[in-house]
Design a protein around this motif. Sequence first.
Motif, PDB file in Angstrom:
ATOM      1  N   THR A  53      42.731   6.053 -24.707  1.00  0.00           N
ATOM      2  CA  THR A  53      41.741   6.306 -25.750  1.00  0.00           C
ATOM      3  C   THR A  53      41.108   4.967 -26.085  1.00  0.00           C
ATOM      4  O   THR A  53      41.704   3.912 -25.840  1.00  0.00           O
ATOM      5  N   PRO A  54      39.913   4.962 -26.662  1.00  0.00           N
ATOM      6  CA  PRO A  54      39.279   3.695 -27.020  1.00  0.00           C
ATOM      7  C   PRO A  54      40.148   2.837 -27.937  1.00  0.00           C
ATOM      8  O   PRO A  54      40.139   1.616 -27.828  1.00  0.00           O
ATOM      9  N   GLU A  55      40.905   3.463 -28.815  1.00  0.00           N
ATOM     10  CA  GLU A  55      41.756   2.696 -29.722  1.00  0.00           C
ATOM     11  C   GLU A  55      42.872   1.983 -28.969  1.00  0.00           C
ATOM     12  O   GLU A  55      43.252   0.857 -29.301  1.00  0.00           O
ATOM     13  N   GLU A  56      43.423   2.635 -27.931  1.00  0.00           N
ATOM     14  CA  GLU A  56      44.516   2.046 -27.168  1.00  0.00           C
ATOM     15  C   GLU A  56      44.065   0.836 -26.355  1.00  0.00           C
ATOM     16  O   GLU A  56      44.844  -0.066 -26.111  1.00  0.00           O
ATOM     17  N   ILE A  57      42.814   0.843 -25.914  1.00  0.00           N
ATOM     18  CA  ILE A  57      42.343  -0.222 -25.033  1.00  0.00           C
ATOM     19  C   ILE A  57      42.435  -1.586 -25.716  1.00  0.00           C
ATOM     20  O   ILE A  57      42.847  -2.562 -25.116  1.00  0.00           O
ATOM     21  N   ILE A  92      32.764  -0.137 -19.170  1.00  0.00           N
ATOM     22  CA  ILE A  92      32.616   1.088 -19.952  1.00  0.00           C
ATOM     23  C   ILE A  92      33.768   2.043 -19.641  1.00  0.00           C
ATOM     24  O   ILE A  92      34.152   2.205 -18.480  1.00  0.00           O
ATOM     25  N   LEU A  93      34.301   2.674 -20.681  1.00  0.00           N
ATOM     26  CA  LEU A  93      35.257   3.769 -20.537  1.00  0.00           C
ATOM     27  C   LEU A  93      34.469   5.052 -20.767  1.00  0.00           C
ATOM     28  O   LEU A  93      34.121   5.370 -21.908  1.00  0.00           O
ATOM     29  N   PRO A  94      34.130   5.797 -19.698  1.00  0.00           N
ATOM     30  CA  PRO A  94      33.334   7.013 -19.879  1.00  0.00           C
ATOM     31  C   PRO A  94      34.103   8.080 -20.656  1.00  0.00           C
ATOM     32  O   PRO A  94      35.327   8.173 -20.559  1.00  0.00           O
ATOM     33  N   VAL A 118      32.110   1.057 -24.955  1.00  0.00           N
ATOM     34  CA  VAL A 118      31.956  -0.306 -24.435  1.00  0.00           C
ATOM     35  C   VAL A 118      33.265  -1.059 -24.648  1.00  0.00           C
ATOM     36  O   VAL A 118      33.665  -1.325 -25.782  1.00  0.00           O
ATOM     37  N   VAL A 119      33.936  -1.382 -23.565  1.00  0.00           N
ATOM     38  CA  VAL A 119      35.211  -2.096 -23.628  1.00  0.00           C
ATOM     39  C   VAL A 119      34.968  -3.597 -23.729  1.00  0.00           C
ATOM     40  O   VAL A 119      35.546  -4.267 -24.578  1.00  0.00           O
ATOM     41  N   SER A 120      34.096  -4.118 -22.867  1.00  0.00           N
ATOM     42  CA  SER A 120      33.787  -5.551 -22.928  1.00  0.00           C
ATOM     43  C   SER A 120      32.438  -5.830 -22.284  1.00  0.00           C
ATOM     44  O   SER A 120      31.933  -5.043 -21.490  1.00  0.00           O
ATOM     45  N   LEU A 121      31.871  -6.962 -22.652  1.00  0.00           N
ATOM     46  CA  LEU A 121      30.577  -7.409 -22.135  1.00  0.00           C
ATOM     47  C   LEU A 121      30.771  -8.661 -21.297  1.00  0.00           C
ATOM     48  O   LEU A 121      31.619  -9.509 -21.617  1.00  0.00           O
ATOM     49  N   GLY A 122      29.965  -8.795 -20.253  1.00  0.00           N
ATOM     50  CA  GLY A 122      29.981 -10.006 -19.458  1.00  0.00           C
ATOM     51  C   GLY A 122      29.351 -11.159 -20.233  1.00  0.00           C
ATOM     52  O   GLY A 122      28.653 -10.941 -21.228  1.00  0.00           O
ATOM     53  N   PRO A 123      29.557 -12.401 -19.787  1.00  0.00           N
ATOM     54  CA  PRO A 123      29.053 -13.560 -20.517  1.00  0.00           C
ATOM     55  C   PRO A 123      27.526 -13.635 -20.600  1.00  0.00           C
ATOM     56  O   PRO A 123      26.994 -14.229 -21.539  1.00  0.00           O
ATOM     57  N   GLY A 176      33.010  -2.026 -28.556  1.00  0.00           N
ATOM     58  CA  GLY A 176      33.459  -1.041 -29.526  1.00  0.00           C
ATOM     59  C   GLY A 176      32.437   0.041 -29.838  1.00  0.00           C
ATOM     60  O   GLY A 176      32.744   0.984 -30.554  1.00  0.00           O
ATOM     61  N   ASP A 177      31.226  -0.069 -29.304  1.00  0.00           N
ATOM     62  CA  ASP A 177      30.193   0.940 -29.537  1.00  0.00           C
ATOM     63  C   ASP A 177      30.302   2.057 -28.498  1.00  0.00           C
ATOM     64  O   ASP A 177      30.732   1.833 -27.361  1.00  0.00           O
TER      65      ASP A 177
END
Length: 148
Positions: free
Chosen positions: A37-41, A61-63, A93-98, A116-117
């Motif tokens: 789940t997004p919270e677990e990530i 991204i976690l679809p 959105v899990v993470s963004l590249g630099p 987080g969005d």
Amino acid sequence: MTKEVASFGKGGQPIPDTVERFKDVKLEAQVEEETFTPEEIHSDEELQSKLPQPTGYRMLILPFSRKAKTKGGILLAESTLEKERISTNVGFVVSLGPDAYKDESKFPDGAWCKEGDWVIFRSYSGTRFKIEDQEFRLINDDTVEAVV
């Protein structure tokens, strides 16, 4: 007077004329719930160590994936779930590249989203891969269409 004929199966056991309702105990145990789940990530350090860090202008991204069992108790076929996973266009959105959203000519007002969005992105976009049976996608920052 009518004479009843008894049917016997193997071992001399009588064959019943009615069948009890089946209970899908084994089938219910096989239903897979969403692995992450997004919270677990963001809270699970072991999981975070397995996730790749996006490079350049890409985003991890976690679809969204629906549950295999509907509210009414109907089990969806694995092929149906797989088609929906591939064609989904909503994700976390899990993470963004630099370099994500750093190009001022493309994004004069700044970033469209942040970690987080929940976002809507183009269907079938990005590179799909699985970690522990959960699909993730690496998409370009400009494939995000909206923030949910």
